[in-house]
Scaffold this active site. Structure first.
Site, PDB file in Angstrom:
ATOM      1  NE  ARG A 177      40.447  48.782  53.119  1.00  0.00           N
ATOM      2  CZ  ARG A 177      41.421  47.905  52.908  1.00  0.00           C
ATOM      3  NH1 ARG A 177      42.669  48.315  52.748  1.00  0.00           N
ATOM      4  NH2 ARG A 177      41.157  46.623  52.889  1.00  0.00           N
ATOM      5  NE  ARG A 249      44.781  33.947  31.421  1.00  0.00           N
ATOM      6  CZ  ARG A 249      45.445  34.243  30.301  1.00  0.00           C
ATOM      7  NH1 ARG A 249      45.068  33.702  29.145  1.00  0.00           N
ATOM      8  NH2 ARG A 249      46.481  35.053  30.332  1.00  0.00           N
ATOM      9  NE  ARG A 279      49.915  36.671  42.320  1.00  0.00           N
ATOM     10  CZ  ARG A 279      48.808  36.368  42.979  1.00  0.00           C
ATOM     11  NH1 ARG A 279      48.205  37.286  43.711  1.00  0.00           N
ATOM     12  NH2 ARG A 279      48.274  35.166  42.928  1.00  0.00           N
ATOM     13  CD  GLU A 300      51.176  34.111  40.670  1.00  0.00           C
ATOM     14  OE1 GLU A 300      50.029  34.511  40.466  1.00  0.00           O
ATOM     15  OE2 GLU A 300      51.672  34.000  41.812  1.00  0.00           O
ATOM     16  CE1 TYR A 348      39.934  34.433  42.068  1.00  0.00           C
ATOM     17  CE2 TYR A 348      38.922  35.883  40.479  1.00  0.00           C
ATOM     18  CZ  TYR A 348      39.962  35.583  41.306  1.00  0.00           C
ATOM     19  OH  TYR A 348      41.022  36.435  41.371  1.00  0.00           O
ATOM     20  CG  ASP A 350      38.580  34.338  48.282  1.00  0.00           C
ATOM     21  OD1 ASP A 350      39.441  34.235  47.391  1.00  0.00           O
ATOM     22  OD2 ASP A 350      38.010  35.414  48.546  1.00  0.00           O
TER      23      ASP A 350
HETATM   24  N1  UDP Z   1      43.931  43.514  39.822  1.00  0.00           N
HETATM   25  C1  UDP Z   1      44.616  44.451  39.087  1.00  0.00           C
HETATM   26  N2  UDP Z   1      45.784  44.959  39.584  1.00  0.00           N
HETATM   27  C2  UDP Z   1      46.319  44.528  40.743  1.00  0.00           C
HETATM   28  C3  UDP Z   1      45.616  43.558  41.496  1.00  0.00           C
HETATM   29  C4  UDP Z   1      44.420  43.064  40.994  1.00  0.00           C
HETATM   30  O1  UDP Z   1      44.197  44.832  38.010  1.00  0.00           O
HETATM   31  O2  UDP Z   1      47.407  45.002  41.105  1.00  0.00           O
HETATM   32  C5  UDP Z   1      42.664  42.985  39.262  1.00  0.00           C
HETATM   33  C6  UDP Z   1      42.879  41.716  38.423  1.00  0.00           C
HETATM   34  O3  UDP Z   1      41.966  41.731  37.339  1.00  0.00           O
HETATM   35  C7  UDP Z   1      42.532  40.618  39.394  1.00  0.00           C
HETATM   36  C8  UDP Z   1      41.410  41.260  40.201  1.00  0.00           C
HETATM   37  O4  UDP Z   1      41.766  42.643  40.305  1.00  0.00           O
HETATM   38  O5  UDP Z   1      42.127  39.438  38.740  1.00  0.00           O
HETATM   39  C9  UDP Z   1      41.192  40.664  41.590  1.00  0.00           C
HETATM   40  O6  UDP Z   1      42.405  40.745  42.313  1.00  0.00           O
HETATM   41  P1  UDP Z   1      42.743  39.734  43.466  1.00  0.00           P
HETATM   42  O7  UDP Z   1      43.964  40.167  44.158  1.00  0.00           O
HETATM   43  O8  UDP Z   1      41.512  39.475  44.255  1.00  0.00           O
HETATM   44  O9  UDP Z   1      43.082  38.409  42.617  1.00  0.00           O
HETATM   45  P2  UDP Z   1      43.666  37.005  43.101  1.00  0.00           P
HETATM   46  O10 UDP Z   1      45.150  37.164  43.120  1.00  0.00           O
HETATM   47  O11 UDP Z   1      43.069  36.689  44.429  1.00  0.00           O
HETATM   48  O12 UDP Z   1      43.215  36.104  42.035  1.00  0.00           O
END
Ligand code: UDP
Length: 383
Positions: A177, A249, A279, A300, A348, A350
């Site tokens: 953005r 995974r 995270r 995690e 995958y 939502d």
């Molecule tokens: N991703 C990343 N850095 C971040 C957040 C996301 O590289 O800080 C990448 C990572 O490959 C992830 C993808 O972007 O699988 C999609 O992120 P999203 O937050 O949608 O993943 P979720 O937690 O929903 O699986």
């Protein structure tokens, strides 16, 4: 004419299909192998702190689908919630998804939106016309520096493979953005069920035509005698994994507690590859309308899913695609079963998409049974 229906799995797919068909007079038997409903969006209060925990990791409800939003609000009270994510990269904390603040902080600039567009266009590799993988998509969108700081290490940890082997579509989940809008999602509707997702799913399942059996692992022999089965377990599990396992995974959650506020936000990502976790979730920030002195957090850690582990993310690389083709072809030939949800279709998904598909599946079944026709194995393309 009403049917005797077996539903395998009490997650969002099973609950929504069950409820919709129960409303039409069908008799629903639901088998769930875990000791709770709600699948991976299950929430439970942490006994030590009293905080509502997203037991299988963070789930934020966000959608553009007004019917789905009305549906969930019909069954549970939703509180307004705007998901904002931060990421730690090197020794600094940045805002995600990549936005004007992230760009200006990272490069030490004070660009206006238009200047930032021009600046990033110079960083981006525009020779990559049609990005073929995750890394190319990132280099095309944001250039090498932001990619390496925020995506490369995180993605390697999350998926366990080099980002050049991952589909570009995974990155397309995240926007870039050129404003200071730091909302993680751009959807029209966003919120959190006040009493958690397990309460929501329990309410959906609360109907006299639905009988839920917890702690009941499914075997194919149990399907005998039902008019139709909706199966939300793993697609390969239906076939007892006889030609191999579809790769997932899984996640390990390392719980720890803290007095007060540990990180000041619900989700802090860790972008650097040498930090083992992807995270940390501080669950009390998912319920800002509550107040808790103590705090419970989950680190995690992502790793390959073994036979005894809960599957989280379908991998869908070349190897898995080949196996998926074989299982999907066999599933199409099965009679009397429809494969639904994240595990049943190996996608995958939502939460809002899961509910949308469940509503459509139930409608389709109702229309077909009214005509005396049978439902097919899949309602969606899984390949
Ligand atoms: N991703 C990343 N850095 C971040 C957040 C996301 O590289 O800080 C990448 C990572 O490959 C992830 C993808 O972007 O699988 C999609 O992120 P999203 O937050 O949608 O993943 P979720 O937690 O929903 O699986």
């Amino acid at each position: 004419m009403t049917s005797d229906i077996l539903i395998v799995g009490a997650g969002l797919s099973g609950a929504v299909i069950g409820r919709q068909l129960a409303e039409l007079g069908h008799k629903i038997t639901l088998m769930e192998q875990r000791d709770h409903v709600a699948g991976n969006c299950h929430c439970a209060r942490d006994p030590e702190t009293g905080v509502m925990v997203h037991v299988y990791g963070p789930h934020i409800f966000h959608t553009d689908d007004a019917e789905v939003w009305d549906y969930v609000n019909h069954y549970a009270k939703f509180q307004p919630f705007n998901h904002r994510v931060k990421t730690t990269s090197g020794d600094q904390v940045y805002s995600l998804p990549v936005n004007l603040h992230t760009i200006n902080q990272f490069f030490g600039t004070a660009h206006s939106p238009q200047e930032a567009v021009e600046f990033l266009a110079k960083q981006a590799d525009t020779s990559l016309g049609d990005p073929q993988n995750f890394e190319q998509q990132a280099l095309r969108m944001i250039g090498p520096q932001l990619y390496e700081a925020f995506f490369k290490g995180y993605t390697q940890k999350q998926w366990g493979v080099d980002p050049t082997h991952l589909p570009a579509a995974i990155l397309r989940r995240l926007p870039v953005r050129f404003t200071y809008d730091d909302s993680y999602f751009s959807h029209a509707f966003q919120g959190m069920p006040e009493q958690g997702y397990t309460h929501l799913v329990t309410r959906i399942l609360d109907h006299p035509n639905i009988t839920v059996h917890l702690n009941t692992p499914f075997t194919r022999a149990q399907a005998v005698g039902f008019d139709h089965v909706f199966y939300s377990g793993p697609l390969d599990g239906w076939f007892e994994y006889d030609i191999g396992r579809l790769g997932y995974r899984t996640l390990d959650f390392e719980r720890f507690t803290h007095q007060g506020d540990y990180q000041g936000c619900a989700v802090m990502n860790y972008a650097d590859e040498h930090v083992p976790w992807t995270r940390i979730t501080e669950h009390k920030h998912f319920a800002p309308w509550e107040s808790h002195a103590g705090s419970v957090l989950y680190r995690e850690v992502s790793r390959p899913c073994g036979p005894q582990d809960p599957p989280f993310y379908p991998i869908r690389l070349t190897e898995e695609q080949a196996l998926l083709h074989q299982y999907a072809a066999r599933a199409q030939a099965e009679q009397g079963v429809t494969f639904v949800g994240r595990l049943g279709t190996y996608r995958y998904l939502d939460m809002d998409v899961t509910i949308r598909e469940a509503l459509d599946t139930a409608r389709h079944f109702a229309a077909l049974t009214a005509k005396g026709q049978a439902m097919q194995a899949f309602m969606v393309s899984v390949l």
